[in-house]
Design a protein around this motif. Structure first.
Motif, PDB file in Angstrom:
ATOM      1  N   GLN A  23       0.834  -1.217   0.000  1.00 62.74           N
ATOM      2  CA  GLN A  23       0.000   0.000   0.000  1.00 62.74           C
ATOM      3  C   GLN A  23       0.861   1.257   0.000  1.00 62.74           C
ATOM      4  OE1 GLN A  23      -2.554  -0.493   3.389  1.00 62.74           O
ATOM      5  NE2 GLN A  23      -3.977  -1.817   2.297  1.00 62.74           N
ATOM      6  N   ASP A  24       2.020   1.153   0.609  1.00 61.11           N
ATOM      7  CA  ASP A  24       2.915   2.306   0.712  1.00 61.11           C
ATOM      8  C   ASP A  24       3.796   2.456  -0.538  1.00 61.11           C
ATOM      9  OD1 ASP A  24       3.761   4.508   2.113  1.00 61.11           O
ATOM     10  OD2 ASP A  24       5.405   3.466   3.096  1.00 61.11           O
ATOM     11  N   GLY A  25       3.627   1.597  -1.525  1.00 60.86           N
ATOM     12  CA  GLY A  25       4.353   1.737  -2.790  1.00 60.86           C
ATOM     13  C   GLY A  25       5.712   1.064  -2.846  1.00 60.86           C
ATOM     14  N   TRP A  26       5.972   0.120  -1.930  1.00 59.63           N
ATOM     15  CA  TRP A  26       7.264  -0.567  -1.964  1.00 59.63           C
ATOM     16  C   TRP A  26       7.235  -1.663  -3.014  1.00 59.63           C
ATOM     17  CZ3 TRP A  26      11.547   0.587   1.187  1.00 59.63           C
ATOM     18  CH2 TRP A  26      11.329   1.601   2.130  1.00 59.63           C
ATOM     19  N   ARG A  27       8.411  -1.937  -3.590  1.00 57.06           N
ATOM     20  CA  ARG A  27       8.570  -2.977  -4.616  1.00 57.06           C
ATOM     21  C   ARG A  27       9.352  -4.137  -4.011  1.00 57.06           C
ATOM     22  NH1 ARG A  27      13.188  -3.731  -8.096  1.00 57.06           N
ATOM     23  NH2 ARG A  27      14.096  -1.864  -7.189  1.00 57.06           N
ATOM     24  N   LEU A  28       8.908  -5.349  -4.297  1.00 56.08           N
ATOM     25  CA  LEU A  28       9.669  -6.508  -3.818  1.00 56.08           C
ATOM     26  C   LEU A  28      10.893  -6.679  -4.708  1.00 56.08           C
ATOM     27  CD1 LEU A  28       9.751  -9.112  -1.948  1.00 56.08           C
ATOM     28  CD2 LEU A  28       8.807 -10.299  -3.925  1.00 56.08           C
ATOM     29  N   VAL A  29      12.072  -6.622  -4.119  1.00 58.03           N
ATOM     30  CA  VAL A  29      13.303  -6.820  -4.905  1.00 58.03           C
ATOM     31  C   VAL A  29      13.547  -8.316  -5.074  1.00 58.03           C
ATOM     32  CG1 VAL A  29      15.784  -6.370  -5.064  1.00 58.03           C
ATOM     33  CG2 VAL A  29      14.266  -4.655  -4.094  1.00 58.03           C
ATOM     34  N   THR A  30      13.609  -9.010  -3.952  1.00 60.83           N
ATOM     35  CA  THR A  30      13.698 -10.471  -4.001  1.00 60.83           C
ATOM     36  C   THR A  30      13.540 -11.039  -2.604  1.00 60.83           C
ATOM     37  OG1 THR A  30      14.891 -12.320  -5.011  1.00 60.83           O
ATOM     38  CG2 THR A  30      16.205 -10.814  -3.695  1.00 60.83           C
ATOM     39  N   ILE A  31      13.628 -12.349  -2.533  1.00 65.52           N
ATOM     40  CA  ILE A  31      13.561 -13.041  -1.241  1.00 65.52           C
ATOM     41  C   ILE A  31      14.840 -13.864  -1.118  1.00 65.52           C
ATOM     42  CG2 ILE A  31      12.263 -14.688   0.164  1.00 65.52           C
ATOM     43  CD1 ILE A  31       9.817 -14.005  -1.649  1.00 65.52           C
ATOM     44  N   THR A  32      15.509 -13.735   0.012  1.00 71.06           N
ATOM     45  CA  THR A  32      16.720 -14.521   0.256  1.00 71.06           C
ATOM     46  C   THR A  32      16.432 -15.584   1.304  1.00 71.06           C
ATOM     47  OG1 THR A  32      18.175 -12.658  -0.219  1.00 71.06           O
ATOM     48  CG2 THR A  32      19.115 -14.424   1.105  1.00 71.06           C
ATOM     49  N   CYS A  33      16.839 -16.784   1.008  1.00 70.35           N
ATOM     50  CA  CYS A  33      16.692 -17.864   1.965  1.00 70.35           C
ATOM     51  C   CYS A  33      18.095 -18.262   2.423  1.00 70.35           C
ATOM     52  CB  CYS A  33      16.008 -19.032   1.257  1.00 70.35           C
ATOM     53  SG  CYS A  33      15.189 -20.137   2.375  1.00 70.35           S
ATOM     54  N   ALA A  34      18.268 -18.518   3.685  1.00 68.44           N
ATOM     55  CA  ALA A  34      19.589 -18.940   4.185  1.00 68.44           C
ATOM     56  C   ALA A  34      19.393 -19.935   5.320  1.00 68.44           C
ATOM     57  CB  ALA A  34      20.375 -17.731   4.665  1.00 68.44           C
TER      58      ALA A  34
ATOM     59  N   ARG B 209       5.416  -1.168 -12.183  1.00 71.97           N
ATOM     60  CA  ARG B 209       5.661  -1.118 -10.727  1.00 71.97           C
ATOM     61  C   ARG B 209       5.194  -2.410 -10.063  1.00 71.97           C
ATOM     62  NH1 ARG B 209       7.206   3.899  -9.116  1.00 71.97           N
ATOM     63  NH2 ARG B 209       6.212   5.652 -10.161  1.00 71.97           N
ATOM     64  N   LYS B 210       3.962  -2.798 -10.382  1.00 65.27           N
ATOM     65  CA  LYS B 210       3.386  -3.981  -9.722  1.00 65.27           C
ATOM     66  C   LYS B 210       4.141  -5.255 -10.090  1.00 65.27           C
ATOM     67  CE  LYS B 210      -1.300  -2.830  -8.535  1.00 65.27           C
ATOM     68  NZ  LYS B 210      -2.706  -2.985  -8.784  1.00 65.27           N
ATOM     69  N   LEU B 211       4.622  -5.307 -11.340  1.00 65.26           N
ATOM     70  CA  LEU B 211       5.291  -6.529 -11.794  1.00 65.26           C
ATOM     71  C   LEU B 211       6.781  -6.538 -11.453  1.00 65.26           C
ATOM     72  CD1 LEU B 211       3.473  -6.771 -15.232  1.00 65.26           C
ATOM     73  CD2 LEU B 211       3.163  -8.324 -13.314  1.00 65.26           C
ATOM     74  N   GLY B 212       7.248  -5.441 -10.879  1.00 65.65           N
ATOM     75  CA  GLY B 212       8.641  -5.397 -10.420  1.00 65.65           C
ATOM     76  C   GLY B 212       9.658  -5.238 -11.541  1.00 65.65           C
ATOM     77  N   ALA B 213       9.263  -4.563 -12.630  1.00 68.04           N
ATOM     78  CA  ALA B 213      10.177  -4.381 -13.762  1.00 68.04           C
ATOM     79  C   ALA B 213      11.394  -3.564 -13.343  1.00 68.04           C
ATOM     80  CB  ALA B 213       9.459  -3.687 -14.908  1.00 68.04           C
ATOM     81  N   VAL B 214      12.526  -3.868 -13.958  1.00 72.01           N
ATOM     82  CA  VAL B 214      13.758  -3.116 -13.678  1.00 72.01           C
ATOM     83  C   VAL B 214      14.463  -2.771 -14.995  1.00 72.01           C
ATOM     84  CG1 VAL B 214      14.132  -4.180 -11.417  1.00 72.01           C
ATOM     85  CG2 VAL B 214      15.149  -5.222 -13.437  1.00 72.01           C
ATOM     86  N   GLY B 215      15.444  -1.890 -14.893  1.00 67.63           N
ATOM     87  CA  GLY B 215      16.291  -1.559 -16.046  1.00 67.63           C
ATOM     88  C   GLY B 215      15.540  -0.893 -17.185  1.00 67.63           C
ATOM     89  N   PRO B 216      15.994  -1.113 -18.421  1.00 66.09           N
ATOM     90  CA  PRO B 216      15.352  -0.467 -19.565  1.00 66.09           C
ATOM     91  C   PRO B 216      13.854  -0.804 -19.680  1.00 66.09           C
ATOM     92  CG  PRO B 216      17.466  -1.371 -20.220  1.00 66.09           C
ATOM     93  CD  PRO B 216      17.220  -1.825 -18.818  1.00 66.09           C
ATOM     94  N   VAL B 217      13.448  -1.966 -19.179  1.00 67.18           N
ATOM     95  CA  VAL B 217      12.017  -2.324 -19.231  1.00 67.18           C
ATOM     96  C   VAL B 217      11.216  -1.340 -18.374  1.00 67.18           C
ATOM     97  CG1 VAL B 217      10.310  -4.129 -18.739  1.00 67.18           C
ATOM     98  CG2 VAL B 217      12.553  -4.759 -19.638  1.00 67.18           C
ATOM     99  N   ALA B 218      11.702  -1.061 -17.176  1.00 66.38           N
ATOM    100  CA  ALA B 218      11.009  -0.115 -16.292  1.00 66.38           C
ATOM    101  C   ALA B 218      11.112   1.310 -16.843  1.00 66.38           C
ATOM    102  CB  ALA B 218      11.618  -0.172 -14.890  1.00 66.38           C
ATOM    103  N   ARG B 219      12.303   1.664 -17.319  1.00 68.55           N
ATOM    104  CA  ARG B 219      12.499   3.042 -17.789  1.00 68.55           C
ATOM    105  C   ARG B 219      11.683   3.335 -19.044  1.00 68.55           C
ATOM    106  NH1 ARG B 219      17.611   1.804 -15.687  1.00 68.55           N
ATOM    107  NH2 ARG B 219      18.604   1.245 -17.650  1.00 68.55           N
ATOM    108  N   ALA B 220      11.438   2.313 -19.869  1.00 68.68           N
ATOM    109  CA  ALA B 220      10.610   2.523 -21.063  1.00 68.68           C
ATOM    110  C   ALA B 220       9.138   2.690 -20.701  1.00 68.68           C
ATOM    111  CB  ALA B 220      10.781   1.346 -22.024  1.00 68.68           C
TER     112      ALA B 220
END
Lengths: 122, 361
Positions: A23-34, B209-220
């Motif tokens: 809701q706050d506009g954060w993007r999931l970068v990835t998930i790390t498992c260790a 944003r929702k799909l988590g695009a990065v790089g040139p895909v996001a910038r385009a």
């Protein structure tokens, strides 16, 4: 020892926290498992305006964790990867590769679940 | 009732330089759903990185991918340097920036050549690869390698670029930039390219944003996100702003990458002009990494993230790599939904410039 500034959460808090971040506009970068001493550690990495936020989850062996895919769709790849390589038990996953995202049926089932140097389960 | 079929697209396909399979659910010629099948080049490199010592890992990490090898080494080295509290010399920061942009140039040239080939422009493919060869020669002259540079080390860079070689490098790059001046209009203004790519595979800003695009895909898609704005290496000392397009279609992604090629030439020239004097590496003897960190750099395909956990010994506890193509798979699946089968290869290759070795590690 320099530790990551991560917010420690319990399994029951995960979906609520993920909702708030979405809701706050954060993007999931990835998930790390260790691996951890008594099970598994899962770190969820989020980004907003190039700032990072991390949620850290400590799981006991065999403990299940809900998928955050309904909130962050891209999570399904990292969750499937953790299921494959670490044997993470993820529930509610809509796209499920059956624990075989990367490895074939003949390969060790969870090759990263044991300390480096040891073989996988199978 | 329309006929539904499922066809396995790949793993071997003339347009894919690496093995990737897409299970395409089709209704007549239209894609209803696409499901990626991975695992053809999974090598378990993250596991191997736990078994090598942290210095050996630089050379292992570089082999994660043949196209963005330098970026992996750069990201990993920055992570280790932050864990051992090492500030690399200024000259090393600038040299790293030059090699990072050379890596972007040869990667974008590879993508442009493959795009030309996929669209049937064989002569353009050859022109692009001829130009890429100039970049490769420059890389070879400055690092000794062509694909695997082995020039980034923990604490700096393995070798310096002497000033006379730097001048020669800039002269060669001027030559390549002039050749690009001839190539770019063919791609950007050609009627058939626009017909094939405009309004195709649209990803809106919100969807990106929702799909988590990065790089040139996001910038385009109008998102001005570029890790170089974090200022790592020498980017904080150079004039730089992300290149952004708004349309979110295949054509916009082409425009972003072509403009980024010009931007890379400019960044290299800026770095060469402002190159500080001094040493290019620091010794790391008796320093051992301890703790955990997350580092990000901008690969040619977008945001690359490394999570590194160390315990004060030579061996690392965990190295997690999140590559840009990994992040761009969900947007790709979105682009493919509704596309005509004939456009799948072009959409897939053109749009996200996939790197499967990176994805699977």
């Amino acid at each position: 020892m320099r530790e990551l500034e991560a917010i420690e959460i319990g399994v029951d808090q995960l979906l609520g926290e993920a909702h708030l971040l979405a809701q706050d506009g954060w993007r999931l970068v990835t998930i790390t498992c260790a691996r951890s001493e008594d099970g598994c550690e899962v770190i969820y990495h989020f980004d907003k305006d190039l700032k990072l936020k991390h949620l850290r989850l400590q799981l006991a062996l065999e403990q299940e964790v809900p998928s955050i895919m309904p909130i962050f769709f891209p999570a399904y790849l990292a969750e499937n990867e953790a299921m494959n390589l670490y044997g993470l038990r993820v529930t509610g996953l809509n796209i499920d590769y059956g624990g075989r995202l990367f490895t074939t049926a003949e390969a060790p089932r969870h090759p990263m679940a044991r300390p480096a140097g040891a073989r996988g389960e199978e | 009732m329309r006929q539904r079929t499922v066809i396995p697209f790949g793993p071997q396909h003339p347009v894919f330089p690496e093995p990737l399979q897409l299970k395409l659910h089709l209704e007549e010629e239209r894609v209803i759903e696409a499901i990626p099948v991975l695992g053809y080049v999974h090598r378990g490199l993250e596991k191997l990185a736990e078994q090598k010592d942290f210095v050996q890992n630089v050379f292992l990490i570089e082999r994660l991918c043949g196209i963005c090898s330098f970026m992996h080494a750069l990201c990993y080295c920055q992570g280790i340097e932050s864990l051992i509290g090492l500030q690399v010399p200024d000259r090393a920061r600038f040299l790293r920036t030059i090699w990072a942009e050379l890596a972007r140039l040869h990667s974008h040239h590879l993508w442009l050549g493959l795009l030309a080939d996929a669209l049937g422009f064989e002569s353009l493919f050859m022109q692009v690869f001829r130009n890429r060869e100039i970049i490769m020669d420059v890389i070879e002259a400055t690092t000794g390698g062509r694909m695997i540079f082995c020039s980034c080390l923990i604490g700096g860079v393995r070798r310096d670029i002497p000033n006379d070689l730097l001048k020669e490098t800039i002269a060669r790059l001027d030559q390549a930039e002039k050749l690009l001046d001839q190539i770019a209009p063919v791609i950007l203004a050609e009627y058939t390219v626009k017909e094939r790519t405009a309004n195709l595979g649209i990803v809106t800003k919100e969807q990106a944003r929702k799909l988590g695009a990065v790089g040139p895909v996001a910038r385009a898609s109008g998102i001005a996100m570029d890790m170089r704005t974090l200022g790592y290496a020498a980017y904080g000392d150079l004039d730089f702003a992300p290149i952004v397009e708004e349309a979110g279609d295949c054509y916009a992604r082409i425009v972003v990458r072509v403009k980024e090629m010009y931007q890379s030439f400019d960044l290299i020239k800026q770095a060469a002009k402002r190159m500080p004097k001094g040493e290019h590496a620091l010794p790391i003897k008796r320093l051992l990494p301890d703790g955990e960190t997350v580092v990000r750099v901008e690969q040619p395909r977008g945001e690359l993230m490394y999570y590194i956990r160390a315990n004060g010994s030579k061996k690392l506890e965990r190295v997690r790599v999140r590559t840009p193509t990994y992040a761009n798979i969900p947007p790709l699946l979105h682009m493919l939904t509704g596309a005509q089968l004939a456009n799948v290869a072009a959409v897939a290759v053109l749009s996200i410039d996939p790197c499967i070795s990176c994805v699977e590690r």
